[in-house]
Enzyme design. Structure first.
Site, PDB file in Angstrom:
ATOM      1  N   LYS A   1       2.293  11.550  -1.301  1.00  0.00           N
ATOM      2  CA  LYS A   1       3.357  12.652  -1.092  1.00  0.00           C
ATOM      3  C   LYS A   1       3.659  13.237  -2.474  1.00  0.00           C
ATOM      4  O   LYS A   1       3.726  14.636  -2.240  1.00  0.00           O
ATOM      5  CB  LYS A   1       4.511  12.195  -0.317  1.00  0.00           C
ATOM      6  CG  LYS A   1       5.517  13.222   0.211  1.00  0.00           C
ATOM      7  CD  LYS A   1       5.091  13.951   1.193  1.00  0.00           C
ATOM      8  CE  LYS A   1       6.011  15.094   1.717  1.00  0.00           C
ATOM      9  NZ  LYS A   1       7.160  14.539   2.403  1.00  0.00           N
TER      10      LYS A   1
ATOM     11  N   CYS B   1       1.355   6.157   0.922  1.00  0.00           N
ATOM     12  CA  CYS B   1       2.295   7.406   1.420  1.00  0.00           C
ATOM     13  C   CYS B   1       2.926   7.879   0.153  1.00  0.00           C
ATOM     14  O   CYS B   1       2.953   9.057   0.140  1.00  0.00           O
ATOM     15  CB  CYS B   1       3.231   6.649   2.127  1.00  0.00           C
ATOM     16  SG  CYS B   1       2.840   5.608   3.446  1.00  0.00           S
TER      17      CYS B   1
ATOM     18  N   VAL C   1      -8.386  14.481   5.140  1.00  0.00           N
ATOM     19  CA  VAL C   1      -7.795  15.901   5.135  1.00  0.00           C
ATOM     20  C   VAL C   1      -6.742  16.045   4.159  1.00  0.00           C
ATOM     21  O   VAL C   1      -6.629  17.107   3.375  1.00  0.00           O
ATOM     22  CB  VAL C   1      -7.095  16.124   6.647  1.00  0.00           C
ATOM     23  CG1 VAL C   1      -6.279  17.284   6.711  1.00  0.00           C
ATOM     24  CG2 VAL C   1      -8.227  16.395   7.576  1.00  0.00           C
TER      25      VAL C   1
ATOM     26  N   GLU D   1      13.883  26.989  15.490  1.00  0.00           N
ATOM     27  CA  GLU D   1      14.214  27.362  16.526  1.00  0.00           C
ATOM     28  C   GLU D   1      13.084  27.635  17.677  1.00  0.00           C
ATOM     29  O   GLU D   1      13.620  27.897  18.930  1.00  0.00           O
ATOM     30  CB  GLU D   1      15.001  28.707  16.427  1.00  0.00           C
ATOM     31  CG  GLU D   1      14.209  29.889  15.873  1.00  0.00           C
ATOM     32  CD  GLU D   1      15.050  31.088  15.652  1.00  0.00           C
ATOM     33  OE1 GLU D   1      16.050  31.304  16.302  1.00  0.00           O
ATOM     34  OE2 GLU D   1      14.905  31.646  14.380  1.00  0.00           O
TER      35      GLU D   1
ATOM     36  N   HIS E   1      18.974  30.409  13.482  1.00  0.00           N
ATOM     37  CA  HIS E   1      18.130  31.596  13.120  1.00  0.00           C
ATOM     38  C   HIS E   1      18.578  31.788  11.627  1.00  0.00           C
ATOM     39  O   HIS E   1      19.714  32.058  11.403  1.00  0.00           O
ATOM     40  CB  HIS E   1      18.477  32.587  13.989  1.00  0.00           C
ATOM     41  CG  HIS E   1      17.681  33.851  13.955  1.00  0.00           C
ATOM     42  ND1 HIS E   1      16.333  33.846  14.287  1.00  0.00           N
ATOM     43  CD2 HIS E   1      18.150  35.101  13.494  1.00  0.00           C
ATOM     44  CE1 HIS E   1      16.100  35.229  14.130  1.00  0.00           C
ATOM     45  NE2 HIS E   1      17.266  35.710  13.352  1.00  0.00           N
TER      46      HIS E   1
ATOM     47  N   ILE F   1      -6.312  10.518   5.540  1.00  0.00           N
ATOM     48  CA  ILE F   1      -6.734  10.473   4.246  1.00  0.00           C
ATOM     49  C   ILE F   1      -7.391  11.628   3.744  1.00  0.00           C
ATOM     50  O   ILE F   1      -7.402  12.114   2.798  1.00  0.00           O
ATOM     51  CB  ILE F   1      -7.257   8.985   3.952  1.00  0.00           C
ATOM     52  CG1 ILE F   1      -6.046   8.138   4.013  1.00  0.00           C
ATOM     53  CG2 ILE F   1      -7.584   9.114   2.512  1.00  0.00           C
ATOM     54  CD1 ILE F   1      -6.588   6.543   4.036  1.00  0.00           C
TER      55      ILE F   1
ATOM     56  N   THR G   1       0.870  -1.161  -0.098  1.00  0.00           N
ATOM     57  CA  THR G   1       0.126   0.090   0.052  1.00  0.00           C
ATOM     58  C   THR G   1       0.857   1.251   0.053  1.00  0.00           C
ATOM     59  O   THR G   1       0.578   2.225  -0.712  1.00  0.00           O
ATOM     60  CB  THR G   1      -0.700   0.127   1.302  1.00  0.00           C
ATOM     61  OG1 THR G   1      -1.823  -0.897   1.173  1.00  0.00           O
ATOM     62  CG2 THR G   1      -1.701   1.481   1.329  1.00  0.00           C
ATOM     63  N   CYS G   2       1.796   1.441   0.941  1.00  0.00           N
ATOM     64  CA  CYS G   2       2.650   2.471   1.088  1.00  0.00           C
ATOM     65  C   CYS G   2       3.184   3.154  -0.332  1.00  0.00           C
ATOM     66  O   CYS G   2       3.072   4.249  -0.650  1.00  0.00           O
ATOM     67  CB  CYS G   2       3.623   2.270   2.227  1.00  0.00           C
ATOM     68  SG  CYS G   2       4.602   4.006   2.426  1.00  0.00           S
TER      69      CYS G   2
ATOM     70  N   ARG H   1      -9.731  13.106  14.558  1.00  0.00           N
ATOM     71  CA  ARG H   1     -10.121  12.736  16.035  1.00  0.00           C
ATOM     72  C   ARG H   1      -9.028  11.907  16.589  1.00  0.00           C
ATOM     73  O   ARG H   1      -8.258  11.115  15.748  1.00  0.00           O
ATOM     74  CB  ARG H   1     -11.438  11.799  15.890  1.00  0.00           C
ATOM     75  CG  ARG H   1     -11.665  10.990  17.124  1.00  0.00           C
ATOM     76  CD  ARG H   1     -12.903  10.334  17.216  1.00  0.00           C
ATOM     77  NE  ARG H   1     -12.969   9.590  16.108  1.00  0.00           N
ATOM     78  CZ  ARG H   1     -12.690   8.011  16.307  1.00  0.00           C
ATOM     79  NH1 ARG H   1     -12.229   7.639  17.533  1.00  0.00           N
ATOM     80  NH2 ARG H   1     -12.517   7.173  15.509  1.00  0.00           N
TER      81      ARG H   1
ATOM     82  N   ARG I   1     -17.905  13.603  10.738  1.00  0.00           N
ATOM     83  CA  ARG I   1     -18.939  13.610  11.998  1.00  0.00           C
ATOM     84  C   ARG I   1     -18.732  14.315  13.246  1.00  0.00           C
ATOM     85  O   ARG I   1     -19.583  14.696  13.787  1.00  0.00           O
ATOM     86  CB  ARG I   1     -19.060  11.912  12.191  1.00  0.00           C
ATOM     87  CG  ARG I   1     -19.770  11.218  11.182  1.00  0.00           C
ATOM     88  CD  ARG I   1     -19.960   9.786  11.467  1.00  0.00           C
ATOM     89  NE  ARG I   1     -18.592   8.856  11.688  1.00  0.00           N
ATOM     90  CZ  ARG I   1     -18.501   8.006  12.282  1.00  0.00           C
ATOM     91  NH1 ARG I   1     -19.597   7.324  12.597  1.00  0.00           N
ATOM     92  NH2 ARG I   1     -17.350   7.360  12.400  1.00  0.00           N
TER      93      ARG I   1
END
Length: 501
Positions: free
Chosen positions: A82, A78, A216, A477, A472, A214, A72-73, A240, A234
């Site tokens: 990506k 994934c 989002v 930081e 910086h 998935i 699957t990945c 969640r 929901r």
């Protein structure tokens, strides 16, 4: 020790120092050549085990009889996701570029088919790479459907229907999980993430059902590419199980990017019309979409393995029950990854698989540690976390907690004008000063949290964070410059920490 094995169909005797003879064809036979299966094959082979592995034939969209080496990945998870996130991120970057002096035309075209082909080329490359790696490690690969017919016997049905039977001292199940669809009228009009990664055309209008990773992520992908997106879920907030404060940040960012959120809402029916798919919610609202994505969870892929017939125990979701070392109710049969429904993340499957190999073939009895596992939601911008959320820390500790937060406008946004804050958070045990959890929502969050995870795994204290010199100017930081306590909260100790079993 002498071992009798089948090599390319012929018996061979491997001579050793003893008189014991093993009549197994393989030391280890693995069903499933995804992330967990391939990792177990590699480590076990390196320890000297003779390994066989079977996997369903390759296709980007999975079914009960189609899969592919890489799992699957690599093929439909994934990696291709990506790639699409990268593609979608350019949409916002091009908008931001104008205030950095880039003269761009008002209309910038996006070629979905070009990106889709590049994505497909990459997963084809990775599928071939995984096959070559297995061969280089001396692992025998069988293309076909595997099932267990005894405590030490596996049957593989090849593409032409021929059945092969092999014996193994140990059997490992690493078949992962599959996307599930809700049982509503018109469900056949919806798609899962498998199909979403291989759509021929980019949808102009998309409805996404679900509030998890998935949902989002695909909402962000399609919106970044210019689609109109409605996200239906929901709960009051998406994601969640994550830190509530960070969930609210993600929701604001989704809305800020133009995604229409429908909280406390479910879908009741899909209807095919001339204008597209009519989507009806439980509030009576009607939406029109070109694509409806069901991102409503995944189930362990265990149905066709014949497990119950050989005595392997399953839970009520179909997940394989295992002990803390990944052993099933049958001592010779093991399971790792999403099929066990412990923590369904690719790096966790890799950990479980490598520890299985070390335990069984490496002489190191070692169990997976599920504490301080970092993970990310590749929304735009992404969310990443490690350790305990504020809510989990309250439930699992008895003393006071110190919560540190930093909310700021990323330097890039000061010029681009984008109104999108980065939020960082640390949860600290007030008595011990130990950092219990870290969260970040903003650009590069996964890259930053991966480093923070090392610190948490080493038991870092807030004082050690504070004594670290920052880079910086960088967003990272902020994690070492949060000096003021945002709030002090009391732990209730009402929940026990999760165990490894």
């Amino acid at each position: 020790m002498a071992r009798k094995m089948l090599i390319d169909g012929e018996a061979e005797i491997a001579q050793g120092g003893g008189e014991e003879v093993s009549n197994f064809d393989f030391d280890l036979f693995i069903i499933g050549a995804g992330s967990g299966g391939v990792r177990a094959a590699r480590f076990s082979s390196n320890f000297g085990a003779k390994v066989g592995i079977c996997e369903l034939p390759f296709h980007p969209i999975s079914s009960e009889t189609i899969g592919g080496v890489g799992g699957t990945c690599v093929i439909r998870g994934c990696v291709p996701k990506k790639i699409l996130v990268y593609g979608a991120s350019f949409g916002g970057d091009l908008q931001d570029a104008r205030n950095y002096g880039w003269e761009l035309s008002e209309k910038v075209d996006f070629n979905w088919k070009r990106l889709l082909q590049k994505k497909t080329d990459e997963i084809n490359r990775l599928n071939g790479l995984y096959k070559r790696m297995l061969s280089n490690w001396g692992v025998k690969l069988f293309e076909g459907e595997g099932k267990i017919v005894g405590p030490n016997e596996v049957e593989v049905t090849q593409l032409d229907g021929t059945k092969l039977s092999y014996s193994a001292k140990h059997i490992l199940i690493a078949t992962g999980g599959r996307a599930q669809c809700p049982n509503i009228p018109g469900q056949e009009l919806g798609i899962t993430s498998d199909e979403a990664l291989s759509l021929e055309d980019l949808p102009k209008r998309a409805v996404v059902l679900g509030g998890g990773y998935i949902a989002v992520e695909f909402a962000s992908i399609w919106r970044g590419m210019g689609s109109t997106v409605d996200l239906v879920f929901r709960k009051e907030l998406p994601l969640r199980g994550f830190d509530d404060e960070m969930r609210a940040v993600v929701a604001r960012n989704l809305e800020g990017r133009g995604i229409n959120l429908h909280p406390r809402t479910n879908l009741t029916q899909l209807i095919k019309t001339e204008d597209g798919i009519k989507v009806i919610t439980d509030h009576g609202e009607e939406l029109i979409a070109d694509v409806v994505l069901f991102a409503t969870g995944r189930a362990p892929n265990s149905k066709r393995l014949n497990l119950e017939a050989v005595g392997v125990e399953l839970d009520n979701t179909g997940a394989i029950k295992v002990d803390e070392y990944s052993c099933t109710s049958i001592p010779s049969i093991w399971a790792v990854g999403d099929v066990t429904n412990r923590m369904n993340l690719t790096p966790v499957a890799l950990m479980e698989a490598s520890y299985f190999a070390k335990t069984v073939f490496g002489g190191q009895k070692i169990k997976p540690d599920y504490n301080n596992i970092p993970y990310a939601v590749f929304s735009i911008p992404p969310l990443s976390v490690v350790g305990l959320s504020e809510e989990q820390a309250i439930e699992q500790t008895n003393g006071d907690l110190l919560v540190f937060t930093s909310i700021f406008n990323p330097m890039k946004n000061t010029i681009s004008g984008r109104q999108e804050k980065t939020v960082m958070k640390l949860v600290v045990d007030a008595e011990t000063d130990k950092v219990l959890g870290a969260s970040m929502c903003g650009p590069d969050a996964p890259e930053i949290i991966q480093g923070i995870a090392i610190a948490l795994q080493c038991g870092a204290t807030k004082a050690q964070f504070d004594s670290t010199v920052g880079i910086h100017p960088s967003a990272a930081e902020e994690f070492v410059t949060m000096r003021s306590v945002t709030r002090r909260v009391a732990g209730t100790g009402s929940a026990k920490p999760k165990t490894n079993s």
